[in-house]
Enzyme design. Structure first.
Site, PDB file in Angstrom:
ATOM      1  CE  LYS A 207      -3.357   2.250   2.973  1.00 25.79           C
ATOM      2  NZ  LYS A 207      -3.953   2.156   4.310  1.00 25.79           N
TER       3      LYS A 207
ATOM      4  CG  ASP B 258      -4.279   6.929  11.145  1.00 28.05           C
ATOM      5  OD1 ASP B 258      -3.464   6.135  11.653  1.00 28.05           O
ATOM      6  OD2 ASP B 258      -4.913   6.664  10.114  1.00 28.05           O
TER       7      ASP B 258
ATOM      8  CD  GLU C 162      -6.381   4.634   5.868  1.00 27.03           C
ATOM      9  OE1 GLU C 162      -5.589   5.213   6.626  1.00 27.03           O
ATOM     10  OE2 GLU C 162      -6.026   3.817   5.000  1.00 27.03           O
TER      11      GLU C 162
END
Ligand code: AMP
Length: 504
Positions: A72, A195, A173
């Site tokens: 990713k 995050d 996200e």
């Protein structure tokens, strides 16, 4: 009955899926043994079998050259980019350049596109979910980091396509985490999503009002994550070992791999304990062949001192992004945590100090993104009573390369999406046939230092003197953060044919 839309958190280290039932209750899809996440790892074993998830992770150490992890991080990226080059030096598998300059993985002499690898991981998640739910899943909402550019987002759609999975929406996200927090309740709050995962950090400020989730600002650092915390321990151990034995362990790949594994474990253990032994027996031998061990004790305070600059860096970004949202930390109603590294107590304490309140306990840092994706997926079903509105921002500007090589910004960073702008371009040559424009995404002033989104050519211009033909180009940025262009001749209304190249 048509199969429901699955929510998928396609993570760098682990992926996770969830599904809402008819009443909006969300269930995480269990893998084996009650685990809710599957490692985002793909491998080919020595017999040529494909392995995905736990099976791939289990044999990673024995088969590092044919085990692809962290795909990713490089999906939708060019081989020459800084991220890909850094990744190459950090992994054992081969990353090469494709015909269009994109990054590829070479396994056993066979090339695989990065989105195909992500496709294999999506396929595993889908298949496990299909088996678990006893229904064939064909559609999903997939989450991506807020900082993903158009190319990376397009690659996620391609990943779905490569395995026959329709990616109905891509959502960010942090937005998904905010949905997990506030979609099922009547929340009117301004929240921050902090995050810190394995490889990256980001912070978003999101306003939640009557089920409208509006991202106000977002920002982060693609080179700051849990791995850097591990590195801080590794450097400390290496220097201690050098001082004790006058030996440099960093030149020994096997010792380094063992040290890397142990360092991460120590770091994780220090989130729940104040002191942890760090033991690696027979890590090497000294000059006369005597086996040497690493045998130390690491204290939580030591880890905190070693990693303080990393934690500081995240809060510098927080300060900037919150200011860009036009607010201050004390005015935010909640802080939502995402990512495994946020379990470190020092980070939670800093959050409490910085924001003046401890982080929310309502959502689980590992599960909130998949839960948010599932809730959003459910809201898209026609029979769903849940109606959600997402309003996002662009994490990086989108612009056009000028004749001087600078970036002329069409959409600024943090501008709202969906968004649309129209510009009129005029021919500068007699009988000019094409209109060519290079679009980039990023915040650097020199166009080529940003990510090329494509060289767009509009062909078939009406013949005429320079300056006489005017073409209106409409630039659309979808809610998913992807760009599309349409052009027409202003005088005749004729729509221009479009082609795109991705090569520099
Ligand atoms: P994610 O990308 O969200 O899966 O986060 C993975 C990162 O979180 C890795 O760097 C892990 O080492 C780290 N991590 C997981 N659990 C903990 C923990 N309890 N304390 C500190 N870091 C953790």
């Amino acid at each position: 009955m048509t199969a429901p839309i699955l929510g998928i958190d396609l993570g760098t280290t682990n992926s996770c899926a969830a599904l809402a039932d008819d009443t909006g209750n969300v269930r995480l899809i269990p893998y084996r043994g009650g685990e809710f996440t599957v490692p985002s790892i793909y491998a080919i074993d020595d017999k040529g079998n494909e392995l995905v998830g736990y099976e791939a992770k289990r044999q990673w150490q024995l088969n590092p050259k044919r085990t692809v992890h962290g795909a990713k991080r490089v999906i939708g990226m060019r081989y020459a980019s800084e991220v890909v080059q850094r990744m190459r030096s950090a992994v054992s598998y081969e990353i090469a350049a494709g015909p269009d300059g994109e990054a590829l993985v070479v396994l056993d002499g066979k090339t695989l596109k990065i989105h195909e690898i992500s496709g294999k991981i999506l396929a595993k998640v889908r298949d496990v979910a299909s088996a678990n739910l006893n229904v064939k899943i064909t559609r999903a909402v997939v989450t991506v980091p807020a900082y993903f550019n158009d190319r990376q987002r397009q690659a996620v759609y391609e990943a779905g396509k490569s395995i026959g999975l329709e990616v109905v929406r891509i959502i960010n996200e942090p937005t998904a985490a905010a949905l997990a927090y506030g979609a099922r309740r009547n929340v009117n709050e301004m929240v921050a999503v902090y995050d810190l995962g394995g490889g990256t950090f980001d912070i978003s400020v999101i306003s939640i009002r009557d089920r409208v989730f509006e991202v106000k600002s977002t920002g982060g650092d693609v080179f700051l994550g849990g791995l850097d915390f591990d590195d801080a321990i590794i450097r400390y151990v290496l220097s201690d070992f050098r001082a004790k034995h006058d030996l440099d362990l960093s030149v020994d790949p096997i010792a380094m791999q063992r040290l890397r594994d142990v360092s991460e474990r120590i770091k994780i253990d220090l989130s729940s304990r104040s002191e942890v032994p760090l033991l690696i027996p027979f890590v090497t031998t000294n000059r006369v062949g005597k086996p040497l061990d690493i045998n130390m004790v690491m204290r939580r305070e030591e880890l905190e001192t070693l990693t303080l600059p990393l934690v500081d860096q995240t809060f510098e970004t927080c300060a900037r992004v919150i200011e860009e949202a036009g607010t201050t930390p004390d005015k935010l109603d909640q802080v939502i945590l995402v990512g495994g590294q946020t379990r470190m107590p020092a980070i939670q304490n800093r959050i409490a100090n910085f924001f003046g309140r401890p982080p929310s306990k309502m959502v689980h840092p590992d599960e909130s993104v998949a839960i948010g994706a599932a809730l959003y997926a459910w809201s898209l079903e026609s029979q769903s009573p849940l109606k959600l509105t997402l309003l996002d921002v662009l994490s990086m500007a989108i612009g056009i390369e000028t004749a001087h090589g600078t970036l002329h910004k069409l959409f600024e960073r943090n501008s709202a999406v969906p968004n649309r702008k129209a510009f009129v371009f005029t021919t500068h040559k007699n009988n000019q046939k094409d209109l060519v424009m290079r679009l980039y995404q990023g915040d650097k002033e020199r166009a080529r230092e940003n990510v090329l989104l494509g060289e767009f050519t509009f062909a078939g211009l009406r013949p005429g003197e320079a300056g006489s033909v005017r073409v209106e180009v409409v630039f659309d940025v979808s809610l998913e953060g992807t760009l599309s262009l349409n052009a027409r001749d202003v005088a005749t209304g004729q729509v221009m044919q479009q082609s795109v190249r991705f090569r520099e």
